[in-house]
Design a protein around this motif. Structure first.
Motif, mmCIF file in Angstrom:
data_model
loop_
_atom_site.group_PDB
_atom_site.id
_atom_site.type_symbol
_atom_site.label_atom_id
_atom_site.label_comp_id
_atom_site.label_asym_id
_atom_site.label_seq_id
_atom_site.Cartn_x
_atom_site.Cartn_y
_atom_site.Cartn_z
ATOM 1 N N PRO A 21 -2.819 5.958 0.827
ATOM 2 C CA PRO A 21 -4.575 5.219 1.129
ATOM 3 C C PRO A 21 -3.266 3.752 0.510
ATOM 4 C CG PRO A 21 -5.479 6.785 0.049
ATOM 5 C CD PRO A 21 -3.383 7.216 -0.010
ATOM 6 N N LEU A 22 -2.114 3.048 -0.433
ATOM 7 C CA LEU A 22 -1.881 1.998 -0.478
ATOM 8 C C LEU A 22 -1.115 1.655 0.826
ATOM 9 C CD1 LEU A 22 -1.083 0.021 -2.903
ATOM 10 C CD2 LEU A 22 1.115 1.355 -3.540
ATOM 11 N N ARG A 23 -0.211 2.397 1.444
ATOM 12 C CA ARG A 23 -0.105 2.380 3.132
ATOM 13 C C ARG A 23 -1.043 1.306 3.243
ATOM 14 N NH1 ARG A 23 3.042 5.532 7.881
ATOM 15 N NH2 ARG A 23 4.224 3.833 8.575
ATOM 16 N N PRO A 207 -5.140 0.678 -4.769
ATOM 17 C CA PRO A 207 -5.226 2.234 -5.496
ATOM 18 C C PRO A 207 -3.444 1.933 -6.439
ATOM 19 C CG PRO A 207 -4.577 2.081 -2.984
ATOM 20 C CD PRO A 207 -5.125 0.940 -3.334
ATOM 21 N N GLY A 208 -3.988 2.912 -6.998
ATOM 22 C CA GLY A 208 -2.883 2.845 -7.836
ATOM 23 C C GLY A 208 -2.790 4.678 -7.464
ATOM 24 N N ILE A 209 -1.078 4.156 -6.731
ATOM 25 C CA ILE A 209 0.233 5.379 -6.465
ATOM 26 C C ILE A 209 1.394 5.293 -6.598
ATOM 27 C CG2 ILE A 209 -0.062 6.569 -4.207
ATOM 28 C CD1 ILE A 209 -2.698 5.814 -3.534
ATOM 29 N N ALA A 210 1.590 5.886 -6.733
ATOM 30 C CA ALA A 210 3.897 5.810 -7.610
ATOM 31 C C ALA A 210 4.297 6.250 -6.541
ATOM 32 C CB ALA A 210 3.445 6.411 -8.373
ATOM 33 N N HIS A 214 5.840 11.771 -0.226
ATOM 34 C CA HIS A 214 4.852 11.481 0.547
ATOM 35 C C HIS A 214 5.685 9.977 0.952
ATOM 36 C CE1 HIS A 214 3.182 8.797 -2.824
ATOM 37 N NE2 HIS A 214 2.753 8.307 -2.062
ATOM 38 N N CYS A 215 6.396 8.538 0.217
ATOM 39 C CA CYS A 215 6.487 7.888 0.760
ATOM 40 C C CYS A 215 7.054 8.283 2.548
ATOM 41 C CB CYS A 215 7.583 7.541 0.281
ATOM 42 S SG CYS A 215 6.168 6.532 -1.201
ATOM 43 N N PHE A 216 7.528 9.332 2.512
ATOM 44 C CA PHE A 216 8.375 9.672 3.973
ATOM 45 C C PHE A 216 7.942 11.254 4.362
ATOM 46 C CE2 PHE A 216 10.961 7.764 -0.056
ATOM 47 C CZ PHE A 216 11.717 7.304 0.882
ATOM 48 N N ASN A 217 6.776 11.542 4.352
ATOM 49 C CA ASN A 217 6.043 12.813 5.038
ATOM 50 C C ASN A 217 4.898 11.550 5.915
ATOM 51 O OD1 ASN A 217 5.662 15.084 5.712
ATOM 52 N ND2 ASN A 217 4.911 15.596 4.429
ATOM 53 N N PRO A 218 4.477 12.251 6.769
ATOM 54 C CA PRO A 218 5.412 12.506 7.747
ATOM 55 C C PRO A 218 6.195 11.336 8.489
ATOM 56 C CG PRO A 218 3.416 11.864 8.582
ATOM 57 C CD PRO A 218 3.282 11.755 7.504
ATOM 58 N N ASN A 219 6.216 9.890 8.042
ATOM 59 C CA ASN A 219 7.313 8.923 8.501
ATOM 60 C C ASN A 219 7.345 7.982 7.525
ATOM 61 O OD1 ASN A 219 6.735 9.542 11.787
ATOM 62 N ND2 ASN A 219 4.203 8.891 10.793
ATOM 63 N N PRO A 220 8.586 7.527 7.303
ATOM 64 C CA PRO A 220 9.443 6.653 6.412
ATOM 65 C C PRO A 220 8.189 5.230 6.118
ATOM 66 C CG PRO A 220 10.930 7.315 7.813
ATOM 67 C CD PRO A 220 9.743 7.125 8.331
ATOM 68 N N GLN A 244 6.886 20.119 -5.090
ATOM 69 C CA GLN A 244 5.984 18.634 -5.616
ATOM 70 C C GLN A 244 5.195 18.799 -6.579
ATOM 71 O OE1 GLN A 244 5.835 16.027 -3.653
ATOM 72 N NE2 GLN A 244 4.916 14.964 -5.616
ATOM 73 N N ASN A 245 4.988 20.231 -6.836
ATOM 74 C CA ASN A 245 4.339 20.739 -7.810
ATOM 75 C C ASN A 245 5.098 20.201 -9.658
ATOM 76 O OD1 ASN A 245 2.177 22.033 -6.554
ATOM 77 N ND2 ASN A 245 3.142 24.002 -6.195
ATOM 78 N N LYS A 246 6.330 20.856 -9.632
ATOM 79 C CA LYS A 246 7.356 20.298 -10.854
ATOM 80 C C LYS A 246 6.806 18.611 -10.442
ATOM 81 C CE LYS A 246 10.077 24.883 -10.962
ATOM 82 N NZ LYS A 246 11.431 25.181 -11.019
ATOM 83 N N LEU A 247 7.214 17.900 -9.819
ATOM 84 C CA LEU A 247 7.291 16.935 -9.506
ATOM 85 C C LEU A 247 6.052 16.598 -10.037
ATOM 86 C CD1 LEU A 247 8.839 15.762 -6.322
ATOM 87 C CD2 LEU A 247 9.974 15.318 -9.120
ATOM 88 N N ASP A 248 4.257 16.514 -9.805
ATOM 89 C CA ASP A 248 3.928 16.345 -10.077
ATOM 90 C C ASP A 248 3.673 16.388 -11.754
ATOM 91 O OD1 ASP A 248 2.628 15.684 -7.601
ATOM 92 O OD2 ASP A 248 2.074 17.257 -7.023
ATOM 93 N N GLU A 249 4.077 17.139 -11.965
ATOM 94 C CA GLU A 249 3.403 17.637 -13.334
ATOM 95 C C GLU A 249 4.671 17.498 -14.486
ATOM 96 O OE1 GLU A 249 5.209 21.866 -16.591
ATOM 97 O OE2 GLU A 249 4.946 22.157 -14.493
ATOM 98 N N LEU A 250 5.920 17.053 -14.217
ATOM 99 C CA LEU A 250 6.916 16.002 -14.706
ATOM 100 C C LEU A 250 5.856 14.436 -14.843
ATOM 101 C CD1 LEU A 250 10.145 16.620 -13.446
ATOM 102 C CD2 LEU A 250 9.326 17.490 -15.410
ATOM 103 N N ALA A 251 5.682 13.633 -13.898
ATOM 104 C CA ALA A 251 4.753 12.688 -13.598
ATOM 105 C C ALA A 251 3.502 12.698 -14.359
ATOM 106 C CB ALA A 251 4.509 12.557 -11.791
#
Length: 494
Positions: A21-23, A207-210, A214-220, A244-251
């Motif tokens: 959504p931020l894009r 929107p507050g999206i870090a 997802h910044c590269f999927n499906p397109n850069p 992605q689950n581990k990335l989300d957990e760390l975030a």
């Protein structure tokens, strides 16, 4: 800017909003923050246009809606006029607006007296998940505009089609996939998505999206450079192969820097190695590294290829996107330390495979290990063996001599400067900072392919063609020389 001034979405904006959504927000309100379109990205766009134009030949007796995309309402009027003309069998770039969404349909083909087939053309060789959203939003707008739709079809390239070198067989080049039911099934989800995106755009705040994968999927995303400012040097996404689950957990724990990942956090062996190296600012060198690097037979050939995959086959006996090799570089290291360089570049617009294979085998003749970086070159040699039976036995025999330097490094070595990647372009700055590619006119493989196309274009001036030839030889030669230097550097560190 007041978000409510944005009256319409487009198909591309809807798809951008699904990715992030931020894009979409930035596309609507901050377009100046986007990075310029790179030559490689532009080449992808150009390929899509080329394939789309070619597909219209499958639907003759059609007309093109020529109004500029910025004059959408004029394009809609042209579309309606064309649909009312019974002599028009197909409309290319048919334009519609409904529910504050505007679309342009690649091909609208008359289906009986009252219905139309919606045809989306893609330059890929398969149906991707994101295409369902693509055709789904088009279906929504056309149905809402009163169009009776017969079928929803996605046309994509057939990577099993072999061009005979004469006239393209479009019926075999393209594969039609019927997505009518999928488009219907998507409508409920689409309505929810549209509601959420429109509501988001009505907000006075983005929107507050870090940033994440997802910044590269499906397109850069074109706003990556803007959104990624301030990220730590050793971002957690640099972990190789982390889910992605581990990335989300760390975030969720507020962890963005690899150095802050707790020792108890579950990681793979490679990820833990990366964490320890980054946290302690040290290299990892396995006890087996020297032995694996030294397990070669002299003279050692360091080999690199440049290839180009044409979406629409250019040469007889090739398929869509088949990697056609046009250049090789071979640095030969002798046991006494002497280094010799050999190279080949096809400078004409002709099928380069026969000369490529013949000259390569001449360079490799005899004994000696063949060092490559990844298995890419091995795959190209296998393809040449299939396509060129006269060289098959020699090419297959060469495969037995291949040593993958990439695999050796990934298994036995890590440097914090790799940032999670073992690609040559990541390894070189960390180990050989003096051999940076930034001083080269050509700095990466996609650029090499684009420059090669310019070199073989008859309209390119002779002086420019020579300049490109020099640049291509320098780039490919640097790849093989860096492999020599990387191996030497690592042997000295063991």
């Amino acid at each position: 800017m007041n978000a409510k001034k944005i009256a319409m979405l487009s198909k591309s904006k809807y798809l951008a909003g699904l990715q992030c959504p931020l894009r979409l927000w930035h596309q609507c309100f901050n377009p100046d923050l986007a990075s310029p379109v790179s030559p490689s990205q532009q080449a992808l766009f150009d390929t899509g246009h080329e394939v789309g134009k070619l597909a219209t030949s499958l639907y003759p007796e059609g007309i093109l809606v020529e109004s500029d995309p910025l004059r959408h309402e004029q394009a809609v009027r042209e579309t309606v006029s064309a649909m009312e003309d019974a002599q028009v069998k197909a409309i290319y770039e048919a334009s519609f607006s409904f529910d504050d969404v505007r679309v342009r349909v690649d091909i609208l083909s008359r289906f009986g007296s009252k219905r139309w087939n919606l045809i989306e053309v893609k330059s890929s060789t398969r149906v991707k998940n994101e295409y369902l959203s693509d055709v789904g939003v088009q279906y929504h707008v056309l149905k809402g505009s009163g169009v009776e739709i017969g079928r929803v079809v996605l046309l994509h390239l057939n990577n099993q089609y072999i061009y005979d070198g004469r006239e393209l067989d479009l019926e075999r080049l393209f594969i039609p996939s019927d997505l009518t039911q999928e488009a219907l099934d998507y409508q409920e989800e689409l309505l929810g998505n549209l509601e959420e995106l429109k509501k988001m755009l009505e907000s006075p705040h983005p929107p507050g999206i870090a940033p994440s994968r997802h910044c590269f999927n499906p397109n850069p995303c074109e706003f990556w450079e803007h959104c990624s400012q301030g990220l730590p040097e050793h971002w957690i996404v640099d972990f190789g192969g982390i889910g992605q689950n581990k990335l989300d957990e760390l975030a969720s724990r507020g962890v963005q820097d690899i150095r802050d990942v707790p020792d108890s956090f579950p990681l793979s062996e490679l990820q833990d190695r990366i964490r320890r190296c980054v946290k302690n600012n040290e290299e990892y060198i396995s006890d087996a590294l020297r032995g694996e690097l030294g397990d070669v037979e002299y003279p050692v050939h360091f080999l690199d290829f440049e290839t180009l995959g044409f979406a629409v086959p250019r040469y007889a006996g090739t398929r869509p996107y088949q990697a056609v090799p046009f250049q090789w570089s071979d640095h030969v290291l002798y046991k006494n330390g002497e280094l010799e360089h050999r190279e080949y570049l096809c400078a004409e617009d002709k099928d380069p495979r026969e000369n490529f294979a013949r000259t390569l085998l001449e360079a490799l003749r005899g004994k000696g290990s063949i060092v490559t970086y990844t298995t890419y070159e091995e795959g190209i040699i296998k393809g040449l063996a299939e396509d060129l039976p006269q060289y098959r036995d020699e090419l297959v025999a060469a495969l037995d001599r291949v040593v993958d330097l990439y695999a050796i490094i990934r298994k036995n070595y890590y440097h914090p400067g790799f940032h999670g990647s073992f690609s040559l372009k990541s390894v070189v700055p960390a180990l050989l900072p003096d051999m940076d590619y930034e001083n080269l006119a050509i700095q990466e493989g996609q650029q090499a392919g684009l420059e090669y196309l310019r070199m073989i274009d008859p309209s390119t001036p002779t002086e420019e063609r020579e300049r490109i030839k020099t640049a291509l030889l320098a780039y490919c030669g640097q790849d093989t020389l860096t492999m020599v230097k990387i191996r030497e550097k690592l042997l000295n560190r063991c």
